[in-house]
Motif scaffolding. Structure first.
Motif, PDB file in Angstrom:
ATOM      1  N   SER A  93       9.076   3.683   6.856  1.00  0.00           N
ATOM      2  CA  SER A  93       8.815   5.028   7.345  1.00  0.00           C
ATOM      3  C   SER A  93       7.888   5.002   8.558  1.00  0.00           C
ATOM      4  O   SER A  93       8.092   5.734   9.520  1.00  0.00           O
ATOM      5  CB  SER A  93       8.210   5.881   6.235  1.00  0.00           C
ATOM      6  OG  SER A  93       7.889   7.162   6.713  1.00  0.00           O
ATOM      7  N   GLU A 101       9.841  12.553   2.916  1.00  0.00           N
ATOM      8  CA  GLU A 101       9.993  13.834   2.253  1.00  0.00           C
ATOM      9  C   GLU A 101       9.055  13.916   1.050  1.00  0.00           C
ATOM     10  O   GLU A 101       8.526  12.912   0.584  1.00  0.00           O
ATOM     11  CB  GLU A 101      11.448  14.020   1.809  1.00  0.00           C
ATOM     12  CG  GLU A 101      12.407  14.105   2.974  1.00  0.00           C
ATOM     13  CD  GLU A 101      13.840  14.291   2.526  1.00  0.00           C
ATOM     14  OE1 GLU A 101      14.069  14.522   1.318  1.00  0.00           O
ATOM     15  OE2 GLU A 101      14.724  14.183   3.385  1.00  0.00           O
ATOM     16  N   ARG A 102       8.868  15.112   0.554  1.00  0.00           N
ATOM     17  CA  ARG A 102       7.938  15.345  -0.553  1.00  0.00           C
ATOM     18  C   ARG A 102       8.267  14.489  -1.770  1.00  0.00           C
ATOM     19  O   ARG A 102       7.384  13.884  -2.372  1.00  0.00           O
ATOM     20  CB  ARG A 102       7.944  16.827  -0.934  1.00  0.00           C
ATOM     21  CG  ARG A 102       7.001  17.188  -2.055  1.00  0.00           C
ATOM     22  CD  ARG A 102       7.010  18.684  -2.336  1.00  0.00           C
ATOM     23  NE  ARG A 102       8.333  19.202  -2.613  1.00  0.00           N
ATOM     24  CZ  ARG A 102       8.860  19.344  -3.838  1.00  0.00           C
ATOM     25  NH1 ARG A 102       8.152  19.016  -4.883  1.00  0.00           N
ATOM     26  NH2 ARG A 102      10.070  19.828  -3.996  1.00  0.00           N
ATOM     27  N   ASN A 103       9.530  14.401  -2.144  1.00  0.00           N
ATOM     28  CA  ASN A 103       9.914  13.613  -3.313  1.00  0.00           C
ATOM     29  C   ASN A 103       9.663  12.122  -3.094  1.00  0.00           C
ATOM     30  O   ASN A 103       9.311  11.408  -4.031  1.00  0.00           O
ATOM     31  CB  ASN A 103      11.385  13.847  -3.674  1.00  0.00           C
ATOM     32  CG  ASN A 103      11.610  15.214  -4.272  1.00  0.00           C
ATOM     33  OD1 ASN A 103      10.667  15.874  -4.696  1.00  0.00           O
ATOM     34  ND2 ASN A 103      12.858  15.651  -4.298  1.00  0.00           N
ATOM     35  N   THR A 104       9.854  11.657  -1.875  1.00  0.00           N
ATOM     36  CA  THR A 104       9.585  10.247  -1.563  1.00  0.00           C
ATOM     37  C   THR A 104       8.106   9.952  -1.685  1.00  0.00           C
ATOM     38  O   THR A 104       7.716   8.926  -2.246  1.00  0.00           O
ATOM     39  CB  THR A 104      10.086   9.910  -0.142  1.00  0.00           C
ATOM     40  OG1 THR A 104      11.456  10.279  -0.020  1.00  0.00           O
ATOM     41  CG2 THR A 104       9.924   8.435   0.156  1.00  0.00           C
ATOM     42  N   VAL A 105       7.287  10.841  -1.171  1.00  0.00           N
ATOM     43  CA  VAL A 105       5.831  10.657  -1.270  1.00  0.00           C
ATOM     44  C   VAL A 105       5.400  10.701  -2.733  1.00  0.00           C
ATOM     45  O   VAL A 105       4.613   9.860  -3.181  1.00  0.00           O
ATOM     46  CB  VAL A 105       5.089  11.733  -0.442  1.00  0.00           C
ATOM     47  CG1 VAL A 105       3.591  11.667  -0.686  1.00  0.00           C
ATOM     48  CG2 VAL A 105       5.391  11.566   1.036  1.00  0.00           C
ATOM     49  N   LEU A 106       5.931  11.643  -3.480  1.00  0.00           N
ATOM     50  CA  LEU A 106       5.576  11.773  -4.896  1.00  0.00           C
ATOM     51  C   LEU A 106       6.008  10.532  -5.680  1.00  0.00           C
ATOM     52  O   LEU A 106       5.228   9.974  -6.458  1.00  0.00           O
ATOM     53  CB  LEU A 106       6.214  13.029  -5.492  1.00  0.00           C
ATOM     54  CG  LEU A 106       5.912  13.318  -6.956  1.00  0.00           C
ATOM     55  CD1 LEU A 106       4.410  13.549  -7.141  1.00  0.00           C
ATOM     56  CD2 LEU A 106       6.692  14.526  -7.420  1.00  0.00           C
TER      57      LEU A 106
END
Length: 135
Positions: A93, A101-106
């Motif tokens: 990244s 994206e948010r889900n990737t970070v989470l």
């Protein structure tokens, strides 16, 4: 002499032999056309070279992973593999300037937290068993 490398080699040979009938049934009708299209697009020598190198490095990577797992244990190997994947996602990244994206970070945060928790708990000494009272 079935050490980790030999077990991995034998497993690959058995897997190859078990896979051949399925490949013949499902892929043989289109194999010639697909091979000719690949040769036309890339040339015979580069195609064969890439197939051989890809197979060699795939086998070598998996043999090393198998030997590593035999040395450190399955749980440690699994945790480190998860950490490796998260590191690859984050570094990719950054290098390719792709926003996460948010889900990737989470998901990455959960994986990093789990790896951290495992490293903390694996360093703790097990609690001593309670002593029994003499009757």
């Amino acid at each position: 002499n079935m050490d980790a490398a030999n077990v991995y080699g034998v497993m690959n040979i058995i897997s190859f032999l078990c896979t051949i009938p399925f490949v013949v049934v499902t892929e043989l009708p289109t194999l010639g056309d697909e091979w000719n299209a690949a040769v036309e697009a890339h040339g015979l020598q580069p195609l064969v070279k890439n197939l051989l190198l890809s197979g060699f490095f795939f086998y070598f990577y998996n043999e090393c992973a198998f030997a590593f797992t035999a040395q450190v244990g399955a749980v440690t190997s699994s945790v480190l593999n998860t950490a490796k994947r998260v590191i690859i996602i984050v570094v990719s990244s950054i290098v390719f300037a792709e926003p996460m994206e948010r889900n990737t970070v989470l998901g990455s945060a959960i994986a990093i937290g789990g790896t951290f928790a495992y490293s903390l708990t694996s360093k703790k000494k097990p609690a001593a068993a309670p002593k029994k009272k003499a009757a």
